[in-house]
Design a protein around this motif. Structure first.
Motif, PDB file in Angstrom:
ATOM      1  N   MET A 144     -43.115   3.469  33.331  1.00  0.00           N
ATOM      2  CA  MET A 144     -42.309   2.576  34.163  1.00  0.00           C
ATOM      3  C   MET A 144     -40.956   3.234  34.415  1.00  0.00           C
ATOM      4  N   ALA A 145     -40.544   3.243  35.654  1.00  0.00           N
ATOM      5  CA  ALA A 145     -39.259   3.847  36.033  1.00  0.00           C
ATOM      6  C   ALA A 145     -38.115   3.033  35.442  1.00  0.00           C
ATOM      7  N   GLU A 146     -37.044   3.722  35.139  1.00  0.00           N
ATOM      8  CA  GLU A 146     -35.859   3.041  34.647  1.00  0.00           C
ATOM      9  C   GLU A 146     -35.017   2.617  35.841  1.00  0.00           C
ATOM     10  N   LEU A 147     -34.628   1.360  35.840  1.00  0.00           N
ATOM     11  CA  LEU A 147     -33.814   0.840  36.932  1.00  0.00           C
ATOM     12  C   LEU A 147     -32.335   0.916  36.577  1.00  0.00           C
ATOM     13  N   LYS A 148     -31.516   1.231  37.574  1.00  0.00           N
ATOM     14  CA  LYS A 148     -30.070   1.167  37.410  1.00  0.00           C
ATOM     15  C   LYS A 148     -29.620  -0.200  37.894  1.00  0.00           C
ATOM     16  N   VAL A 149     -28.714  -0.794  37.166  1.00  0.00           N
ATOM     17  CA  VAL A 149     -28.206  -2.122  37.498  1.00  0.00           C
ATOM     18  C   VAL A 149     -26.801  -1.979  38.072  1.00  0.00           C
ATOM     19  N   HIS A 150     -26.582  -2.556  39.243  1.00  0.00           N
ATOM     20  CA  HIS A 150     -25.281  -2.523  39.904  1.00  0.00           C
ATOM     21  C   HIS A 150     -24.838  -3.967  40.125  1.00  0.00           C
ATOM     22  N   SER A 151     -23.736  -4.350  39.498  1.00  0.00           N
ATOM     23  CA  SER A 151     -23.187  -5.696  39.671  1.00  0.00           C
ATOM     24  C   SER A 151     -21.879  -5.589  40.435  1.00  0.00           C
ATOM     25  N   ALA A 152     -21.773  -6.311  41.526  1.00  0.00           N
ATOM     26  CA  ALA A 152     -20.564  -6.254  42.350  1.00  0.00           C
ATOM     27  C   ALA A 152     -20.650  -7.319  43.435  1.00  0.00           C
ATOM     28  N   VAL A 195     -26.301  -8.702  42.195  1.00  0.00           N
ATOM     29  CA  VAL A 195     -26.893  -7.637  41.377  1.00  0.00           C
ATOM     30  C   VAL A 195     -27.945  -6.911  42.201  1.00  0.00           C
ATOM     31  N   VAL A 196     -27.867  -5.566  42.167  1.00  0.00           N
ATOM     32  CA  VAL A 196     -28.840  -4.711  42.848  1.00  0.00           C
ATOM     33  C   VAL A 196     -29.460  -3.792  41.795  1.00  0.00           C
ATOM     34  N   PHE A 197     -30.787  -3.717  41.805  1.00  0.00           N
ATOM     35  CA  PHE A 197     -31.512  -2.817  40.914  1.00  0.00           C
ATOM     36  C   PHE A 197     -32.040  -1.657  41.740  1.00  0.00           C
ATOM     37  N   THR A 198     -31.659  -0.434  41.374  1.00  0.00           N
ATOM     38  CA  THR A 198     -32.135   0.743  42.103  1.00  0.00           C
ATOM     39  C   THR A 198     -33.020   1.588  41.204  1.00  0.00           C
ATOM     40  N   SER A 199     -33.935   2.302  41.838  1.00  0.00           N
ATOM     41  CA  SER A 199     -34.888   3.155  41.139  1.00  0.00           C
ATOM     42  C   SER A 199     -34.692   4.600  41.570  1.00  0.00           C
ATOM     43  N   GLU A 200     -34.942   5.519  40.661  1.00  0.00           N
ATOM     44  CA  GLU A 200     -34.849   6.948  40.969  1.00  0.00           C
ATOM     45  C   GLU A 200     -36.177   7.500  41.487  1.00  0.00           C
ATOM     46  N   GLU A 201     -37.248   6.706  41.407  1.00  0.00           N
ATOM     47  CA  GLU A 201     -38.562   7.174  41.845  1.00  0.00           C
ATOM     48  C   GLU A 201     -38.604   7.324  43.362  1.00  0.00           C
ATOM     49  N   GLU A 202     -39.123   8.447  43.826  1.00  0.00           N
ATOM     50  CA  GLU A 202     -39.172   8.745  45.260  1.00  0.00           C
ATOM     51  C   GLU A 202     -40.009   7.725  46.032  1.00  0.00           C
ATOM     52  N   LYS A 203     -41.074   7.226  45.411  1.00  0.00           N
ATOM     53  CA  LYS A 203     -41.957   6.243  46.071  1.00  0.00           C
ATOM     54  C   LYS A 203     -41.257   4.917  46.334  1.00  0.00           C
ATOM     55  N   ASP A 204     -40.259   4.600  45.527  1.00  0.00           N
ATOM     56  CA  ASP A 204     -39.546   3.332  45.658  1.00  0.00           C
ATOM     57  C   ASP A 204     -38.521   3.442  46.781  1.00  0.00           C
ATOM     58  N   ASP A 205     -39.014   3.266  48.008  1.00  0.00           N
ATOM     59  CA  ASP A 205     -38.169   3.514  49.176  1.00  0.00           C
ATOM     60  C   ASP A 205     -37.868   2.260  49.999  1.00  0.00           C
ATOM     61  N   LYS A 206     -38.165   1.091  49.454  1.00  0.00           N
ATOM     62  CA  LYS A 206     -37.882  -0.170  50.148  1.00  0.00           C
ATOM     63  C   LYS A 206     -37.029  -1.060  49.254  1.00  0.00           C
ATOM     64  N   PHE A 207     -36.424  -2.059  49.866  1.00  0.00           N
ATOM     65  CA  PHE A 207     -35.640  -3.030  49.118  1.00  0.00           C
ATOM     66  C   PHE A 207     -36.230  -4.412  49.336  1.00  0.00           C
ATOM     67  N   TYR A 208     -36.315  -5.174  48.246  1.00  0.00           N
ATOM     68  CA  TYR A 208     -36.888  -6.511  48.275  1.00  0.00           C
ATOM     69  C   TYR A 208     -35.889  -7.515  47.721  1.00  0.00           C
TER      70      TYR A 208
END
Length: 162
Positions: free
Chosen positions: A1-9, A72-85
């Motif tokens: 499972m990819a590690e997600l980065k959490v951005h709060s702002a 809060v936005v969760f971002t992924s470093e995986e190349e396949k994860d190219d959309k936002f939901y």
């Protein structure tokens, strides 16, 4: 499972109309939706122009700016994860005085390859080990091209990591 980065702002959704060179070399006006981490409309506009200028081959105009419904936005470093939901969760708590069940809805932006992957990230990364009862109300696809975060957030993280 990819590690997600959490951005709060505080985030703004910005829509730009910009001239872009297509793969066949033709110049075309396109609309791009991005998310920026900013404190004001003016800062959001400035950041959007700075971040999108490298992708633009001519004119660029801000069409719309709206405060985002999420903090809060969760971002992924995986190349396949190219959309936002946009993922809306309902947290279930019990009111101590009345004993009644109370639901609080919260929206998050999650970068993933599919709705199923976004749900998996919520369950297995974000909410894993949480004591909160929750249910997923909805996961909806967006037209967001990318998210841009304040550089000070990244610099602060790098300083803490060192």
């Amino acid at each position: 499972m990819a590690e997600l980065k959490v951005h709060s702002a505080k985030f703004f959704e910005v829509q730009l109309a910009m001239q872009e060179t297509q793969e066949d070399g033709v110049e075309k006006m396109v609309k791009k939706n991005i998310v920026v981490d900013a404190l004001s409309f003016g800062e959001a506009e400035k950041m959007a122009i700075e971040e999108m200028s490298p992708f633009c081959s001519g004119d660029m105009n801000i069409v719309n700016i709206n405060p985002a419904a999420y903090r809060v936005v969760f971002t992924s470093e995986e190349e396949k994860d190219d959309k936002f939901y946009k993922c809306k969760l309902s947290f279930i708590t019990i009111d101590e005085k009345s004993g009644k069940e109370k639901k609080s809805k919260v929206t998050y932006l999650v970068q993933a390859a599919s709705t199923n992957k976004a749900q998996s990230y919520i369950d297995n990364s974000f909410m894993k080990g949480s004591m909160f009862d929750y249910e997923t109300c909805s996961i909806s696809d967006t037209t967001i091209f990318d998210c841009y975060f304040n550089s000070s957030e990244e610099e602060d993280k790098e300083e803490r990591d060192e």
